[in-house]
Design an enzyme around this catalytic site. Structure first.
Site, PDB file in Angstrom:
ATOM      1  CD  GLU A 192     -15.376 -85.031 -21.640  1.00  0.00           C
ATOM      2  OE1 GLU A 192     -14.744 -84.526 -22.574  1.00  0.00           O
ATOM      3  OE2 GLU A 192     -16.027 -86.067 -21.773  1.00  0.00           O
ATOM      4  CD  GLU A 384     -10.387 -85.515 -22.294  1.00  0.00           C
ATOM      5  OE1 GLU A 384     -11.009 -85.854 -23.323  1.00  0.00           O
ATOM      6  OE2 GLU A 384     -10.722 -85.871 -21.148  1.00  0.00           O
TER       7      GLU A 384
HETATM    8  C1  BG6 Z   1     -13.541 -87.283 -23.772  1.00  0.00           C
HETATM    9  C2  BG6 Z   1     -13.282 -88.186 -22.602  1.00  0.00           C
HETATM   10  O1  BG6 Z   1     -14.887 -87.010 -23.865  1.00  0.00           O
HETATM   11  O2  BG6 Z   1     -13.274 -87.775 -25.042  1.00  0.00           O
HETATM   12  C3  BG6 Z   1     -12.177 -89.217 -22.813  1.00  0.00           C
HETATM   13  O3  BG6 Z   1     -12.988 -87.444 -21.437  1.00  0.00           O
HETATM   14  C4  BG6 Z   1     -12.318 -89.777 -24.215  1.00  0.00           C
HETATM   15  O4  BG6 Z   1     -12.270 -90.184 -21.814  1.00  0.00           O
HETATM   16  C5  BG6 Z   1     -12.188 -88.666 -25.234  1.00  0.00           C
HETATM   17  O5  BG6 Z   1     -11.459 -90.835 -24.504  1.00  0.00           O
HETATM   18  C6  BG6 Z   1     -12.261 -89.118 -26.682  1.00  0.00           C
HETATM   19  O6  BG6 Z   1     -13.412 -89.854 -26.902  1.00  0.00           O
HETATM   20  P1  BG6 Z   1     -13.350 -91.293 -27.555  1.00  0.00           P
HETATM   21  O7  BG6 Z   1     -14.731 -91.784 -27.518  1.00  0.00           O
HETATM   22  O8  BG6 Z   1     -12.821 -91.095 -28.927  1.00  0.00           O
HETATM   23  O9  BG6 Z   1     -12.415 -92.096 -26.720  1.00  0.00           O
END
Ligand code: BG6
Length: 484
Positions: A192, A384
């Protein structure tokens, strides 16, 4: 999906799950590992959160957390993947994973970030992890830097504010690219990469109140990462021409809140600001709209002679991105803001929200895939996507139909995008096993197909338990997306 009911997913589609070292490994001070930026991020009690989550540290907080032994810093213990990786990878194999996304913890290899020689114990750990993956025919997809700037580099250089960090990153990247050249094919340089402008500490280990030019430092750090990423892409291709190197963007499709032309323009500007990063990394040059943005916002980037050529000559091979939600923006006043870890917009009344207030928009993923493919014409990889939710264990079972439904709808939209002609090469859902949340360091925000018995304070047996979604995802993979 397609009219004739054929499966749109290609045979070689890479199904799997995604994690990051700092959110799973734990063992933060074992076998020579140095501290990284995330080891200093404390658990955030829900009641203390107001509006946008603050993921930056001031100079004072940084010094305090560095010395603190009493607070709760969940990323220091993770889910103990460091000692349990064999069990976890076996479960991923049972799920049918073709690919497992993981990051290498930079400070496990170079504890302070600026040493000349790597830590052999750190290298040996990932050798074993990749061997374990190979045993089951799982391809590793490796992120070189997932918010894990070594603390040594923060103290010495204020992280990516300094151009000198480029050389240290190149030394680290070259070491691991060589070490694992026969074990890993897919690599991502920075997770990201756009986050550095939203949270300079998270994305670049930058403490803003120490920066020479706090207004410009996010974009300056991004520029250093662009150059580092391009140089690493060049080196990677010379080490192994079969390597495939990707960039990684936090993508949110940004909608106009109304059809007022002012809103259309605003949404276009916001989408451009988001896609600026992939414009540089895929097309190899700064887009023209950024000149005006920098000027209007008092942002000055120091580039060196030759930087533009480096960017032009070494673009990435594919574009990967995270997608959790879409955002709406408007010039019309609307007091209600939607939630996200770093990105916020207005509430879109057509969408439902997660337990954490993130708006759920599977169609936005299809729109994004189409937009990005139109713009770049390179293979896309969704690395993701997932639902952070509270789970309840009942008689040893977790009935997470809400997660299944979230994932099903998103995967369905990827299928639609494939039918639209978009080249999508894989899908790794976020957090296939429960892990520590990035933004709040909670354990109770769960994404996994596999439950981990641990609470926010790190108490629990750490036992792994299969949720209903485990069996569902297993079927999705074995049917190559037919059985959703
Ligand atoms: C992404 C990141 O932005 O979101 C991850 O790359 C992260 O590391 C994921 O865990 C979800 O966000 P959060 O804050 O719910 O863990």
């Amino acid at each position: 999906m397609s009219q004739n009911n054929t499966v749109p997913f290609p045979k070689e589609f890479l199904w799997g799950g995604a994690t990051a070292a700092n959110q799973i490994e734990g063992a933060y001070n074992i076998d020579g590992k140095g501290l990284d930026a995330q080891d200093l991020m404390p658990f955030v009690v829900k009641e203390q959160r107001k509006g946008k989550i603050n993921m930056d540290l001031t100079s004072k907080q940084f010094e305090h957390n560095l010395a603190d032994q009493d607070g709760i810093y969940p990323k220091r213990f993770g889910i103990d993947f460091y000692h349990r990786y064999k069990e976890d990878i076996r479960l991923f194999a049972e799920l049918g994973f073709k690919v497992f996304r993981i990051s290498i913890s930079w400070s496990r290899i170079f504890p302070k970030g600026y040493e000349e020689k790597p830590n052999e114990m750190g290298l040996a750990f990932y050798d074993s992890v990749f061997d374990e993956c190979r045993k089951y025919g799982i391809q590793p997809l490796v992120t070189l830097s997932h918010y894990e700037t070594p603390v040594g580099l923060i103290e010495k250089y204020n992280g990516w504010e300094s151009r000198e960090v480029i050389d240290h990153f190149i030394r680290y990247a070259t070491t691991v690219l060589n070490q694992y050249k026969n074990k890993v094919k897919y690599w991502l340089t920075f997770n990201e990469i756009n986050v550095i402008t939203k949270s300079p500490y998270t994305g670049g280990g930058i403490i803003t109140d120490r920066a020479k030019d706090p207004i410009s430092v996010g974009y300056q750090g991004a520029h250093h990462q662009f150059v580092a990423s391009a140089l690493v892409t060049k080196i990677a291709h010379s080490i192994n021409p079969d390597f495939l190197i990707g960039c990684m963007l936090a993508r949110s499709e940004i909608y106009p809140g109304t059809n007022d032309p002012e809103d259309i323009l605003l949404a276009q500007k916001e989408n451009n600001l988001n896609l600026f990063f992939t414009d540089v990394q895929v097309r190899g040059e700064y887009p023209s709209f950024m000149d005006r943005y920098f000027e209007e916002n008092g942002i000055n980037i120091q580039k060196e002679a030759g930087d533009d050529e480096i960017l032009k000559c070494h673009p990435v091979d594919f574009l990967s991105f995270s997608y959790y939600t879409s955002l709406s923006v408007s010039t019309h006043r609307n007091e209600e803001a939607s939630e996200g870890n770093l990105f916020q917009g207005q509430v879109n009344p057509y969408l439902e929200t997660s337990d954490w207030g993130w708006q759920i928009d599977p169609i936005g993923l299809r729109v994004s895939l189409n937009d990005m493919y139109d713009r770049y014409r390179v293979p896309l990889f969704v690395v993701e996507n997932g639902l952070g939710a509270y789970d309840k264990v009942e008689d040893g079972q977790i009935h997470d139909d809400y997660r299944i439904s979230y994932l099903r709808e998103h995967i369905r939209q990827i299928g639609e995008a494939l039918c639209d002609g978009v080249e999508v090469i894989g899908y790794t859902s976020w957090g296939p096993i429960d892990l520590v949340s990035m933004s709040t360091s909670e354990m109770s925000k769960r994404y996994g197909f596999i439950y981990v018995d641990q609470d926010d304070e790190g108490k629990g047996t750490l036992d792994r338990l299969k949720k209903d979604s485990f069996y569902w995802y297993q079927r999705v993979i074995s049917s190559n997306g037919r059985d959703l």
